[in-house]
Design an enzyme around this catalytic site. Structure first.
Site, PDB file in Angstrom:
ATOM      1  N   ASP A  32      29.203  15.206  56.630  1.00 30.99           N
ATOM      2  CA  ASP A  32      28.189  16.177  56.214  1.00 30.99           C
ATOM      3  C   ASP A  32      26.807  15.731  56.678  1.00 30.99           C
ATOM      4  OD1 ASP A  32      30.256  17.429  55.060  1.00 30.99           O
ATOM      5  OD2 ASP A  32      29.575  17.239  52.972  1.00 30.99           O
ATOM      6  N   ALA A  33      26.574  14.411  56.607  1.00 33.58           N
ATOM      7  CA  ALA A  33      25.266  13.881  56.989  1.00 33.58           C
ATOM      8  C   ALA A  33      25.008  14.114  58.474  1.00 33.58           C
ATOM      9  CB  ALA A  33      25.190  12.392  56.670  1.00 33.58           C
ATOM     10  N   ASP A  36      24.215  17.719  58.989  1.00 31.40           N
ATOM     11  CA  ASP A  36      22.830  18.033  58.615  1.00 31.40           C
ATOM     12  C   ASP A  36      21.854  17.562  59.689  1.00 31.40           C
ATOM     13  OD1 ASP A  36      23.698  19.184  56.324  1.00 31.40           O
ATOM     14  OD2 ASP A  36      23.351  17.421  55.054  1.00 31.40           O
ATOM     15  N   SER A  81      35.487  54.016  48.854  1.00 31.13           N
ATOM     16  CA  SER A  81      35.966  53.262  47.710  1.00 31.13           C
ATOM     17  C   SER A  81      37.472  53.503  47.594  1.00 31.13           C
ATOM     18  CB  SER A  81      35.213  53.763  46.486  1.00 31.13           C
ATOM     19  OG  SER A  81      35.715  53.140  45.354  1.00 31.13           O
ATOM     20  N   LEU A  82      38.108  52.896  46.601  1.00 31.74           N
ATOM     21  CA  LEU A  82      39.562  53.065  46.470  1.00 31.74           C
ATOM     22  C   LEU A  82      39.902  53.722  45.142  1.00 31.74           C
ATOM     23  CD1 LEU A  82      40.923  49.584  47.626  1.00 31.74           C
ATOM     24  CD2 LEU A  82      40.954  51.724  48.901  1.00 31.74           C
ATOM     25  N   ARG A 138      27.470  48.013  50.703  1.00 38.12           N
ATOM     26  CA  ARG A 138      28.110  49.309  50.788  1.00 38.12           C
ATOM     27  C   ARG A 138      27.134  50.444  50.468  1.00 38.12           C
ATOM     28  NH1 ARG A 138      31.918  52.997  48.398  1.00 38.12           N
ATOM     29  NH2 ARG A 138      31.473  52.377  46.267  1.00 38.12           N
ATOM     30  N   GLU A 173      34.693  41.065  51.866  1.00 39.00           N
ATOM     31  CA  GLU A 173      34.067  40.801  50.575  1.00 39.00           C
ATOM     32  C   GLU A 173      33.334  39.468  50.618  1.00 39.00           C
ATOM     33  OE1 GLU A 173      34.885  43.367  48.697  1.00 39.00           O
ATOM     34  OE2 GLU A 173      34.528  42.846  46.596  1.00 39.00           O
ATOM     35  N   TYR A 225      38.889  42.141  55.393  1.00 38.88           N
ATOM     36  CA  TYR A 225      40.112  42.882  55.106  1.00 38.88           C
ATOM     37  C   TYR A 225      40.193  44.251  55.781  1.00 38.88           C
ATOM     38  CZ  TYR A 225      36.973  44.344  51.279  1.00 38.88           C
ATOM     39  OH  TYR A 225      35.897  44.750  50.544  1.00 38.88           O
ATOM     40  N   LYS A 289      48.035  49.050  51.048  1.00 34.74           N
ATOM     41  CA  LYS A 289      47.591  49.908  52.142  1.00 34.74           C
ATOM     42  C   LYS A 289      48.795  50.285  52.990  1.00 34.74           C
ATOM     43  CE  LYS A 289      43.395  47.161  52.302  1.00 34.74           C
ATOM     44  NZ  LYS A 289      42.593  46.157  53.000  1.00 34.74           N
ATOM     45  N   CYS A 405      34.095  21.944   2.652  1.00 28.81           N
ATOM     46  CA  CYS A 405      35.211  22.713   3.201  1.00 28.81           C
ATOM     47  C   CYS A 405      35.124  24.164   2.728  1.00 28.81           C
ATOM     48  CB  CYS A 405      36.539  22.103   2.754  1.00 28.81           C
ATOM     49  SG  CYS A 405      37.961  23.131   3.207  1.00 28.81           S
ATOM     50  N   CYS A 423      38.041  18.307   6.683  1.00 27.70           N
ATOM     51  CA  CYS A 423      38.108  18.385   5.232  1.00 27.70           C
ATOM     52  C   CYS A 423      38.961  17.191   4.789  1.00 27.70           C
ATOM     53  CB  CYS A 423      38.770  19.705   4.833  1.00 27.70           C
ATOM     54  SG  CYS A 423      39.432  19.697   3.168  1.00 27.70           S
ATOM     55  N   CYS A 428      44.192  20.320   0.323  1.00 26.81           N
ATOM     56  CA  CYS A 428      43.426  21.547   0.609  1.00 26.81           C
ATOM     57  C   CYS A 428      44.423  22.657   0.943  1.00 26.81           C
ATOM     58  CB  CYS A 428      42.490  21.305   1.780  1.00 26.81           C
ATOM     59  SG  CYS A 428      41.767  22.811   2.459  1.00 26.81           S
TER      60      CYS A 428
HETATM   61  S1  IVH Z   1      40.094  47.799  51.397  1.00 27.40           S
HETATM   62  C1  IVH Z   1      39.011  51.914  52.734  1.00 27.40           C
HETATM   63  N1  IVH Z   1      40.983  45.459  50.659  1.00 27.40           N
HETATM   64  O1  IVH Z   1      37.575  46.641  46.313  1.00 27.40           O
HETATM   65  C2  IVH Z   1      39.400  50.533  52.357  1.00 27.40           C
HETATM   66  N2  IVH Z   1      39.107  46.357  49.501  1.00 27.40           N
HETATM   67  O2  IVH Z   1      37.744  49.093  44.684  1.00 27.40           O
HETATM   68  C3  IVH Z   1      38.414  49.917  51.500  1.00 27.40           C
HETATM   69  N3  IVH Z   1      38.181  44.877  47.771  1.00 27.40           N
HETATM   70  O3  IVH Z   1      35.062  48.455  47.954  1.00 27.40           O
HETATM   71  C4  IVH Z   1      38.581  48.572  51.062  1.00 27.40           C
HETATM   72  N4  IVH Z   1      39.598  43.227  48.095  1.00 27.40           N
HETATM   73  O4  IVH Z   1      34.859  45.865  47.811  1.00 27.40           O
HETATM   74  C5  IVH Z   1      40.068  46.427  50.439  1.00 27.40           C
HETATM   75  N5  IVH Z   1      41.846  43.380  50.165  1.00 27.40           N
HETATM   76  C6  IVH Z   1      40.942  44.342  49.943  1.00 27.40           C
HETATM   77  C7  IVH Z   1      39.922  44.201  48.958  1.00 27.40           C
HETATM   78  C8  IVH Z   1      39.032  45.253  48.759  1.00 27.40           C
HETATM   79  C9  IVH Z   1      38.545  43.644  47.402  1.00 27.40           C
HETATM   80  C10 IVH Z   1      37.072  45.630  47.149  1.00 27.40           C
HETATM   81  C11 IVH Z   1      36.152  46.309  48.120  1.00 27.40           C
HETATM   82  C12 IVH Z   1      36.265  47.782  47.807  1.00 27.40           C
HETATM   83  C13 IVH Z   1      36.724  47.760  46.386  1.00 27.40           C
HETATM   84  C14 IVH Z   1      37.459  49.043  46.035  1.00 27.40           C
END
Ligand code: IVH
Length: 666
Positions: A32-33, A36, A81-82, A138, A173, A225, A289, A405, A423, A428
């Protein structure tokens, strides 16, 4: 000038190589040193020659001067989002929707990728001809905040990758490891700053710093991911995408797995149910997925999220609530345990209103006060606990331990070498009830139906004053069935269960006595060594100490226990009713010839106890994983040994699974 340029090039290459070896391969070649020193030299040269700074220079990882505000960044491909599923039925409904949309209702199974759902902050990294140019949150999915200088400080985000021409968005992430989260919270506590409630908040806070030099001090990590433009890469599905990204230098989660059909998805869920909260980072569920990109395109998106993916959420194990008060519970050895009375909160699948505070030391260490907003945790079968303080209101009150107690008003004493107050009254009521309750408990005499409430009721109605009295209850059937809540049938069942306990093996009887320091493992060892209760009672402290796995403190406590007249008296009466079977010294077929390795923090026993337990069952305990290891038992925060086990294909089990193996073998 050319010499400076050359030197800068060499330094950047060395640093880049060191980063890859350290973060991707866990195999650093320089200290590490030394690392650095290289970075310092590079920064010095770049400060002198700012015209030579490039966006992918590793010097950018230490952070840049503060900015006034984040600029908006428009994603090329929106970040969706999912949808969530909370149980198997919802997961199966997702699979049905997928098949219906694809007109594949026949017997075919869809190939899915199962992945961990890391709980951090979603990030989109834009690479132009292989160089990281923008990192964005996002935001609303269309437009996020440009946090590029912050992202550059994250060591596992590549600043440059080879072999991706053009522009591509890599999604993943940013998260924080538990160790780092704890380190930061300790540091903040020492500086009188408020605590982060969880690693996610800490990671999000770090990523939203206007001064990236602060971000650089928080060690964040990244997992990739997804990509915004799957067409741009020579892969046709999610499985291959992850492998490809990993080869390019992006960290991906090694626990991802291709699963065929919804049944295998459901199995993947069960595989992870207990393990998901035992990782070195926070994961709150799984993501499934559809693997094939062609099918993904065919399925398309709704306004909320893709039709080809779903998040499976496990019940949250941590929530925030308020400490409304503290009560002190008296245990069977008289120890007073502080218990927080909470504003009820739904966590880990149930509503909780109480949580253990363990002891005074913990209250002090966490800085807890009445009125505090706190984080509470409940995972699996574990007793709910208060993890940390989120904030103190101005009128928060100190938690003061009682001087008498709370159950019998006797004196409370605190021995110098002990963390707890006790106690001192052996009679007791709370202690007596707890002793009998322990005696009857599942791992002791296993008297079915004799829970804490029934014991308390029998005690307060004068039916029993100690464990030996249980065996005289048969003479009082009539009176018993008069007691409220004790019908004839329940009396009969209870008496039968008591009857059945007369012949429990000796180790269970020893454990049931509740001798301090003597858990199930020590009880087993003692039973095998001494053979009868009388022999054990007469054992000298020296003889006790000479038993393998029995330390001096335990030996002292056992000796002390049998010296006390009240214990001798109880024992004498108990022995009139019990005919303990001898504890087999043969070990157990399930453990014979098997080697166990324990890793991570165990919840219910220390590692030494677990190892002694294995030995007492005829198995072997080892400190390192090899191909000869039969099982790796992984506790909380299991680290490299777990990885090694997976690599070698050694089965890994949870602590509970291990204990289940023990109980079914005895
Ligand atoms: S896929 C369209 N894969 O969970 C596909 N998301 O609730 C979008 N997340 O916004 C994401 N692990 O921030 C995917 N293996 C993973 C994930 C993941 C965590 C988060 C991500 C997303 C949220 C959805």
């Amino acid at each position: 000038m050319a010499a400076v340029e050359d030197r800068i090039k060499v330094l950047r290459e060395k640093i880049r190589r060191a980063n890859i070896l350290y973060h991707q391969h866990d195999a650093p070649e320089i200290s590490d040193a030394e690392y650095d020193r290289l970075v310092q030299e590079l920064i010095a040269l770049e400060t002198e020659h700012p015209e030579l700074i490039t966006p992918d220079s590793p010097s950018q990882r230490v952070g840049a001067p503060p900015i006034d505000a984040f600029r908006p960044h428009t994603h090329i491909t929106p970040m969706l989002s999912l949808d969530n599923a909370f149980d198997e039925a919802e997961l199966r409904a997702f699979d049905k929707r997928v098949k219906r949309s694809l007109a594949m209702q026949g017997a075919e199974n869809i190939e899915y990728m199962g992945e961990l759902k890391i709980d951090g902050l979603a990030m989109s990294l834009t690479y132009v001809n292989g160089v990281l140019t923008t990192a964005s949150t996002r935001g609303d999915g269309r437009q996020g905040e440009d946090v590029t200088p912050n992202a550059r400080t994250v060591r596992t985000i590549p600043l440059r990758v080879d072999h991706i021409p053009g522009t591509i968005e890599i999604r993943g992430e940013v998260y924080m490891l538990h160790d780092e989260f704890e380190r930061i919270n300790l540091e903040r506590a020492a500086n009188g700053e408020s605590q982060f409630a969880n690693p996610r908040n800490a990671a999000a806070g770090a990523m939203r710093q206007l001064d990236s030099r602060i971000t650089a001090k928080r060690r964040l990590a990244f997992l990739a991911y997804a990509v915004g433009q799957p067409d741009a890469l020579p892969v046709e599905g999610q499985h291959d995408l992850l492998a490809y990204l990993n080869k390019l230098g992006f960290p991906t989660n090694p626990n991802s797995k291709k699963v065929l059909g919804i049944d295998e998805c459901a199995r993947f869920v069960e595989e992870w149910r207990d393990k998901v909260h035992a990782q070195v980072f926070d994961a709150d569920g799984l993501v499934f997925k559809v693997d094939s990109f062609a099918l993904q395109i065919e399925l398309g998106n709704t306004s909320r999220g893709p039709r080809w993916a779903i998040a499976y959420k496990f019940p949250a194990t941590e929530e925030m609530t308020v400490i409304q008060g503290v009560t002190w519970q008296v245990g069977r050895t008289g120890v007073l345990t502080p218990v927080a009375e909470l504003e009820p909160v739904f966590v880990g699948g149930v509503t909780i209103s109480r949580a253990t505070l363990h002891n005074e030391g913990e209250i002090e260490r966490k800085g807890l006060m009445i009125g505090d907003k706190v984080v509470v945790r409940r995972a699996g079968e574990v007793i709910p606990e208060v993890v940390s303080v989120v904030s103190h209101p101005p009128d928060a009150k100190a938690i003061v331990p009682p001087t008498r107690c709370p159950e019998c008003n006797s004196e409370v004493e605190k021995q110098i070498d002990e963390a707890a107050r006790r106690c001192v009254n052996f009679s007791c009521p709370a202690q007596v009830i707890e002793r009998i309750h322990h005696f009857a408990s599942r791992n002791a005499m296993d008297i079915d139906g004799l829970g804490g409430k029934i014991v308390a009721m029998l005690f307060s109605n004068g039916f029993i004053a100690d464990a030996a009295d249980l065996y005289a209850l048969g003479d009082r059937t009539e009176a018993l069935s008069q007691v409220e809540g004790m019908g004839e049938l329940s009396v009969r069942n209870l008496l039968e269960a008591i009857e059945a306990s007369r012949a429990r093996p000796l180790d269970r009887v020893i454990f049931a006595l509740g001798i301090r320091q003597v858990g199930e493992t020590a009880a087993r060892v003692l039973a095998m060594r001494f053979g009868t209760l009388e022999n054990l009672e007469q054992g000298t402290e020296e003889q006790l100490q000479n038993v393998e796995d029995i330390g001096p403190v335990t030996a002292y406590e056992i000796h002390e226990f049998f010296r006390r007249p009240e214990n001798r008296h109880l024992l004498e009466r108990l022995m009139r009713h019990l005919t303990p079977q001898s504890t087999s010294t043969a070990g157990s077929a399930a453990f014979e010839g098997q080697t166990f390795v324990f890793t991570g923090t165990l919840e219910q026993m220390s590692r030494e106890e677990a190892e002694a337990l294995v030995r007492s069952m005829g198995g072997k305990a080892s400190g390192s994983v090899s191909a000869k290891t039969s099982y790796v038992v992984a506790g909380e925060k299991a680290g490299s040994k777990l990885d090694k086990a997976r690599e070698l294909g050694v089965p890994t089990i949870t602590e509970q699974e291990f204990l289940d193996m023990v109980s079914s073998a005895t």
